[in-house]
Structures are given as structure tokens and as C-alpha cells.
Design an enzyme around this catalytic site. Sequence first.
Site, PDB file in Angstrom:
ATOM      1  N   HIS A  26       0.863  -1.180   0.000  1.00  0.00           N
ATOM      2  CA  HIS A  26       0.000   0.000   0.000  1.00  0.00           C
ATOM      3  C   HIS A  26       0.897   1.226   0.000  1.00  0.00           C
ATOM      4  O   HIS A  26       1.751   1.389   0.869  1.00  0.00           O
ATOM      5  CB  HIS A  26      -0.921   0.017   1.223  1.00  0.00           C
ATOM      6  CG  HIS A  26      -1.885   1.173   1.186  1.00  0.00           C
ATOM      7  ND1 HIS A  26      -3.153   1.065   0.661  1.00  0.00           N
ATOM      8  CD2 HIS A  26      -1.746   2.465   1.580  1.00  0.00           C
ATOM      9  CE1 HIS A  26      -3.768   2.224   0.744  1.00  0.00           C
ATOM     10  NE2 HIS A  26      -2.930   3.098   1.293  1.00  0.00           N
ATOM     11  N   CYS A  27       0.699   2.095  -0.984  1.00  0.00           N
ATOM     12  CA  CYS A  27       1.575   3.255  -1.154  1.00  0.00           C
ATOM     13  C   CYS A  27       0.858   4.521  -0.705  1.00  0.00           C
ATOM     14  O   CYS A  27      -0.171   4.903  -1.283  1.00  0.00           O
ATOM     15  CB  CYS A  27       1.992   3.374  -2.619  1.00  0.00           C
ATOM     16  SG  CYS A  27       3.107   4.756  -2.949  1.00  0.00           S
ATOM     17  N   VAL A  28       1.401   5.193   0.312  1.00  0.00           N
ATOM     18  CA  VAL A  28       0.774   6.421   0.802  1.00  0.00           C
ATOM     19  C   VAL A  28       0.909   7.556  -0.210  1.00  0.00           C
ATOM     20  O   VAL A  28       0.114   8.501  -0.193  1.00  0.00           O
ATOM     21  CB  VAL A  28       1.382   6.853   2.156  1.00  0.00           C
ATOM     22  CG1 VAL A  28       1.067   5.839   3.233  1.00  0.00           C
ATOM     23  CG2 VAL A  28       2.889   7.074   2.037  1.00  0.00           C
TER      24      VAL A  28
END
Length: 314
Positions: free
Chosen positions: A163-165
Site C-alpha cells: 500500500h503506497c501512501v
Amino acid sequence: MGDCCRDAQPFRLCSGLRFLGYIMILLVFAIVAVSYYAVIVVAWGPQLLHGGLLSILAFVIVLLFHLLLVLLLWSYFMVVFHDPGAVPVGWQPASKGTYSALENSVILADHIAIDTRESEFSSTEGSGRRPSIRYCSHCQNNKPPRSHHCSVCQRCVLKMDHHCVWVVNCVGARNYKFFLLFLFYTFLETVLDSLALLPHFIKFFGDARNHSGSPGNLAVTFLSFVLNVAFALSLLCFVVMHTSLVLSNTTTIEVYEKKKAVEWKYDLGKRKNFEQVFGSNKLFWFFPLFSKNDLHDVPALHGLDFPTHSDIEV
């Protein structure tokens, strides 16, 4: 960022990560704006009017800057807004008959030693007897191979990488190519900006001592150069890492699992591994798009079916 967040406190943390992601989007556009002002408005845009070799060099830099910027933003928006792929509700393996009794036992006893049962199913993987059937106790659903539960998105993501912020989204089977292109074009853009601003960065110290030049322009040039150099060095590490992962057909989450395996079953050779992410049509490799033929002929792009060594050998 797999099956975490099992109590209230981590859930609040996951919500905070999603909010942080929106701040990151604003930060991306702020960095783009600062770089654009420094490279185009202050440094090289005015050089277009001077004529001679300097004007030609300025034209090349301005052209490359805008070309990379378009590709960068195009890839970025595709990662942000394109669904990485969620596990369909009620998903079942392709060959249902062999597993019907096993699946029923999982569904009827999903609150009893789920993790233990899941590990037992996975242990059969690679034995040649049957593929593993995993079950997500959060989604109350079976999980296809290579899928994982994301605690921020609150769902199981197909071939989840992480999951990439920075994009407020998961990176998975259906948008991994877009994420890689975003990394690649951002790296090239930051390298170009750093080289384009280097003479002006050196000149910055002379202008600062002599109190010549606009203080605002000097500050923006200095800030933009430092930011671009820092991001270029950081992105180089990510580009090298993800290139290695693509060529071995491995996700970030699967790195540890691959270390335990005698032979990684998804590794089909560098060319086939690359096509599992980018497709086989070379015309589309450098654009955040897939051809219709690739979407039809490369099942891995949909995130539910992945060829293995045994499939190739057969």
C-alpha cells in the site's frame, strides 16, 4: 502491509495512513510546481530567446522536461485512480470438485484456528497434490494465489505488492505497471532537473554573496535542486529494487516467501516475467496502458490466474 490492524488502535493508525496519503498527493504537486518554476520559468525558459547554441540546449531541456512531466503525471493518475484488483465475492478455485469438502469445512469453521488451517493449506503448495486454498477471516472470502489483505483499503488485493501512501492506493496486479512507470519517469525527471539546475545551483552562491538576482528566484532554485537530487537518489534505489522484483516475478510481500522456496514457481524467465507485468506488446511498454490482446492473452494482468513452472513444462 498484510493482515495487520487486528484491534482498534491499529485501525486508527490505518485511517491515519489514508489521510496522510492525501497530504502526499498535495506534496507531489507542490514539488512539481516548484521544479517547474525553477527549471522552466527561472533557469531555461528565458534562454530560449537568446539564440545560438544556448537557445538550442534550452529548447531540448524544456522539451524533455514537458515530455517526462506528461508521462509522469499520466502514470501517477493511473496509479491513483486505477483499481489494483479486489478478490471477487465468493471466489472459488477453477477446479471446484476437488476442493468442495475442504472449502465447506473452512466456511463452517471460519472462527476456529483460521490461521492454522490456512498455513496447512499453503503447505501443500508445490507438493504436486493440489494448489493451496487460503481464506481471509476479515473479508470472509477465499483468497486467490498471491493476494493479500490490506488493512488500509480493508479488502483483499490481487497480487498485492504494497500500500503506497504517495498514491493513496494499493499497488497490485492491475496497476503495478503504472506504478513502475511512475517511478521510472519520476526518476528520469528528477535527474534531468538536477542536471539542468546544477549550473544555476553553483551560480547561486556567487549571487548570494554579491546580493545579485532575485532572492525569491535564488531560494526556489536552491530548494528545487536539493529536492530533485534527494528524490533522484531515493528513487534510484526503488527503481533498482522493483526492476529486480519484476525480472524474478516477485512482489515486495513475497520476497521473504521466495527466500524459503527451493525454486520460485512463478519465475518463468526474465522475458516472460516482464510480460506478466507490462504485457507482450512492445508499443505499450512505456505507456500506462494495456493492449486488448494483452488483456486477453496474459491472465496475470487480471490477478486471478498465474502460470507456474509446471504450466510451462506441460
